[in-house]
Design an enzyme around this catalytic site. Structure first.
Site, PDB file in Angstrom:
ATOM      1  N   TRP A  41       0.810  -1.224   0.000  1.00  0.00           N
ATOM      2  CA  TRP A  41       0.000   0.000   0.000  1.00  0.00           C
ATOM      3  C   TRP A  41       0.842   1.273   0.000  1.00  0.00           C
ATOM      4  O   TRP A  41       1.869   1.338   0.694  1.00  0.00           O
ATOM      5  CB  TRP A  41      -0.863  -0.010   1.263  1.00  0.00           C
ATOM      6  CG  TRP A  41      -1.430   1.311   1.653  1.00  0.00           C
ATOM      7  CD1 TRP A  41      -0.805   2.291   2.375  1.00  0.00           C
ATOM      8  CD2 TRP A  41      -2.723   1.815   1.357  1.00  0.00           C
ATOM      9  NE1 TRP A  41      -1.646   3.363   2.544  1.00  0.00           N
ATOM     10  CE2 TRP A  41      -2.836   3.094   1.928  1.00  0.00           C
ATOM     11  CE3 TRP A  41      -3.832   1.299   0.659  1.00  0.00           C
ATOM     12  CZ2 TRP A  41      -3.994   3.872   1.840  1.00  0.00           C
ATOM     13  CZ3 TRP A  41      -4.983   2.076   0.578  1.00  0.00           C
ATOM     14  CH2 TRP A  41      -5.048   3.341   1.156  1.00  0.00           C
ATOM     15  N   ASP A  44       0.219   9.115   1.056  1.00  0.00           N
ATOM     16  CA  ASP A  44       0.875  10.408   0.809  1.00  0.00           C
ATOM     17  C   ASP A  44       2.340  10.356   0.343  1.00  0.00           C
ATOM     18  O   ASP A  44       3.137   9.582   0.894  1.00  0.00           O
ATOM     19  CB  ASP A  44       0.938  11.248   2.092  1.00  0.00           C
ATOM     20  CG  ASP A  44      -0.349  11.323   2.837  1.00  0.00           C
ATOM     21  OD1 ASP A  44      -1.343  10.719   2.405  1.00  0.00           O
ATOM     22  OD2 ASP A  44      -0.367  11.987   3.881  1.00  0.00           O
ATOM     23  N   GLU A 228      -4.840  18.739   6.717  1.00  0.00           N
ATOM     24  CA  GLU A 228      -3.668  17.870   6.777  1.00  0.00           C
ATOM     25  C   GLU A 228      -2.598  18.377   5.787  1.00  0.00           C
ATOM     26  O   GLU A 228      -2.881  19.176   4.894  1.00  0.00           O
ATOM     27  CB  GLU A 228      -4.050  16.432   6.396  1.00  0.00           C
ATOM     28  CG  GLU A 228      -5.154  15.851   7.270  1.00  0.00           C
ATOM     29  CD  GLU A 228      -5.468  14.393   6.948  1.00  0.00           C
ATOM     30  OE1 GLU A 228      -5.384  13.571   7.868  1.00  0.00           O
ATOM     31  OE2 GLU A 228      -5.810  14.077   5.793  1.00  0.00           O
TER      32      GLU A 228
HETATM   33  C1  FRU Z   1      -3.190  12.304   4.788  1.00  0.00           C
HETATM   34  C2  FRU Z   1      -2.869  11.559   6.065  1.00  0.00           C
HETATM   35  C3  FRU Z   1      -1.896  12.349   6.892  1.00  0.00           C
HETATM   36  C4  FRU Z   1      -1.231  11.304   7.730  1.00  0.00           C
HETATM   37  C5  FRU Z   1      -1.175  10.135   6.782  1.00  0.00           C
HETATM   38  C6  FRU Z   1      -1.349   8.814   7.460  1.00  0.00           C
HETATM   39  O1  FRU Z   1      -3.577  11.494   3.737  1.00  0.00           O
HETATM   40  O2  FRU Z   1      -4.050  11.291   6.774  1.00  0.00           O
HETATM   41  O3  FRU Z   1      -2.487  13.393   7.643  1.00  0.00           O
HETATM   42  O4  FRU Z   1       0.031  11.722   8.155  1.00  0.00           O
HETATM   43  O5  FRU Z   1      -2.202  10.325   5.838  1.00  0.00           O
HETATM   44  O6  FRU Z   1      -1.054   7.768   6.591  1.00  0.00           O
END
Ligand code: FRU
Length: 499
Positions: A41, A44, A228
């Site tokens: 998987w 980000d 985020e």
């Molecule tokens: C964004 C997020 C971030 C976090 C990560 C966790 O897509 O939710 O805020 O750090 O993914 O995988």
């Protein structure tokens, strides 16, 4: 570095697993030039940086499954942002402050030549009522571009450094940079006591002791809830705060339901630390684009990469894949008439082959295919003009065979461009369509479609808007056709994209 010889069991296991399992994934079963996870998987992009003569792109990574799980950092390098070489996973959740996951963050080259990673560690605590609650803190790791050792003094920013009312459960995704005078700064996403997002600005002399400067920007639940992955940069004389927002409500055709990316455009005051917003806009109008990060390339371009997926769809796949998730095409950002625009990185042009140009193709109510204009790795430039007065609709279908297709269609009288993957082979009741308002003169528009096996990115009017989506159609569906309800004149330039 001595620490590099003492990789944790979790780190060694992940490296061992990815080396073995990725060997079973054939290159032709992945995107050709979009980065996908080595195995398992991906979400980000993380730590997007240029270090020791190469681009480094890390990513949120769960090697053991095609669904989200305890987050590692995967790692790849490239010299052109298109040919990627996998390196061993860089971070694993193996410390008391990050056993719940190494969440998103950034990378920076230090004056002493080390590569610093700043990331969010996830752990949990027992609440007053005996339940469990996540705690997120900011942490450092230092390395040489291959191996990274977590800083013994972690965590370096904790709940104690939060402003009043801010949540220690939602405090993540540091974006780190160094000011010309040597000070380090970072912006971090945080949730306030109304449940809305805010961006906090911190400062440090030594990367280790940090102090809160202020809330650089606040949401007040206007654009989604939690914010985020903030990124702050200056471009063409404007300051831009890039944010990925959870739980957006739609606003006309600008913002859509679900998680979405927008930017605030305005002025960042480096002294006070305040971001004064003049305008905001969506960053991608398609279905799958989230959590982007940018880099300033050595030749001065601001390039952005995002996750070409969305959280409402990503765990809905009906079969297991050896890999899941991919990055967007890296895109050059620029302003035109006060609007943040994007174009595919220019390096893509070096992958062009078998160029076909068709000028003045007239389409009057029928479906047209053009010799040599086909394929699933394609750079397709279209100029559409009305012929004999207004037309109702122009469409291009791609990833097409007898059963499947994905389409882009434009209706000039509504000024709406629609992408539609309803017939792409999806068996899930997820979003398959998105619409965007598009500027045009009497129906004349320009489209550039970049196809790469499992994705399509549509750049409208030389980058004024972009619509991105993942496409899961078998790669044998490779036909392209054009259709007009009414009459249009079409100029087509098509090149296969091969590595
Ligand atoms: C964004 C997020 C971030 C976090 C990560 C966790 O897509 O939710 O805020 O750090 O993914 O995988």
């Amino acid at each position: 570095m001595d620490e590099l010889n003492t990789l944790s069991r979790a780190m060694l296991d992940a490296r061992h697993y990815e080396t073995n399992q990725s060997a079973f994934i054939m290159p032709e079963d992945r995107p050709a030039f979009h980065l996908s996870p080595r195995v398992g998987w991906m979400n980000d992009p993380n730590g997007f940086s240029f270090y020791n003569g190469q681009y480094h792109l890390f990513y949120q990574y769960h090697p053991y499954d095609s669904h989200w799980g305890p987050m590692h950092w995967g790692h790849a390098v490239s010299s052109d942002l298109l040919h990627w070489e996998y390196l061993p996973a860089a971070l694993a959740p193996d410390m008391p402050y990050d056993y719940g996951g190494c969440f998103s963050g950034t990378a920076l080259t230090l004056p002493d030549g080390r590569h610093a990673l700043m990331y969010t560690g996830v752990a949990d605590k027992i609440t007053r009522h005996g339940g469990r609650q996540q705690v997120q803190t900011q942490n450092l790791a230092f390395g040489d571009g291959l191996n990274y050792a977590k800083f013994p003094g972690n965590p370096v920013i904790t709940a104690e450094d939060l402003p009043a009312g801010a949540s220690d459960e939602h405090f993540r995704d540091p974006k780190l940079w160094q000011e010309p005078d040597g000070r380090y700064r970072c912006v971090i996403a945080s949730r306030d006591n109304e449940g809305g997002g805010q961006v906090l600005l911190y400062e440090s002399e030594d990367l280790v002791s940090w102090r809160l400067i202020r809330k650089a920007a606040e949401n007040h639940n206007r654009l989604g809830l939690m914010w985020e992955c903030p990124d702050l940069f200056r471009l063409d004389g404007q300051d831009v705060l890039l944010v990925s927002a959870q739980d957006m409500l739609p606003q006309g055709f600008e913002y859509h339901n679900g998680d979405g990316v927008f930017c605030l455009i305005g002025t960042f005051d480096p002294e006070s630390g305040e971001f004064r917003e003049r305008a905001n806009q969506a960053v991608d109008y398609g279905i799958d684009f989230y959590a982007p990060q940018t880099i300033l390339t050595p030749d001065g371009r601001r390039v952005m990469v995002g996750w070409l997926m969305n959280w409402d769809t990503c765990n809905q796949h009906y079969r297991n894949y050896p890999w899941f998730g991919q990055m967007s095409l890296p895109r050059e950002l620029f302003f035109r008439d006060g609007v943040l625009c994007q174009r595919p990185i220019r390096e893509l042009e070096q992958l062009r082959a078998d160029r076909v140009c068709c000028e003045n193709v007239e389409i009057r109510g029928e479906k047209v295919s053009l010799p040599g204009v086909d394929g699933r790795q394609l750079d397709l430039e279209l100029e559409v003009f009305p012929l004999d007065g207004p037309y109702q609709r122009f469409s291009v279908w791609f990833a097409q065979d007898e059963q499947f297709h994905t389409g882009v269609s434009f209706r000039p009288h509504e000024s709406v461009l629609k992408i539609d993957r309803k017939f792409s082979g999806s068996r899930r009741a997820i979003i398959h369509q998105r619409r965007a308002k598009v500027a045009h003169k009497n129906g004349a528009i320009r489209l550039r479609l970049i196809l790469d096996r499992f994705s399509a990115e549509v750049f409208v009017n030389d980058g004024e808007k972009v619509m991105s989506l993942a496409v899961d159609t078998p790669v044998t569906a490779d036909r392209i056709s054009f259709f007009a309800d009414g009459a249009v004149r079409l100029n087509v330039k098509a090149s296969h994209l091969t590595k």
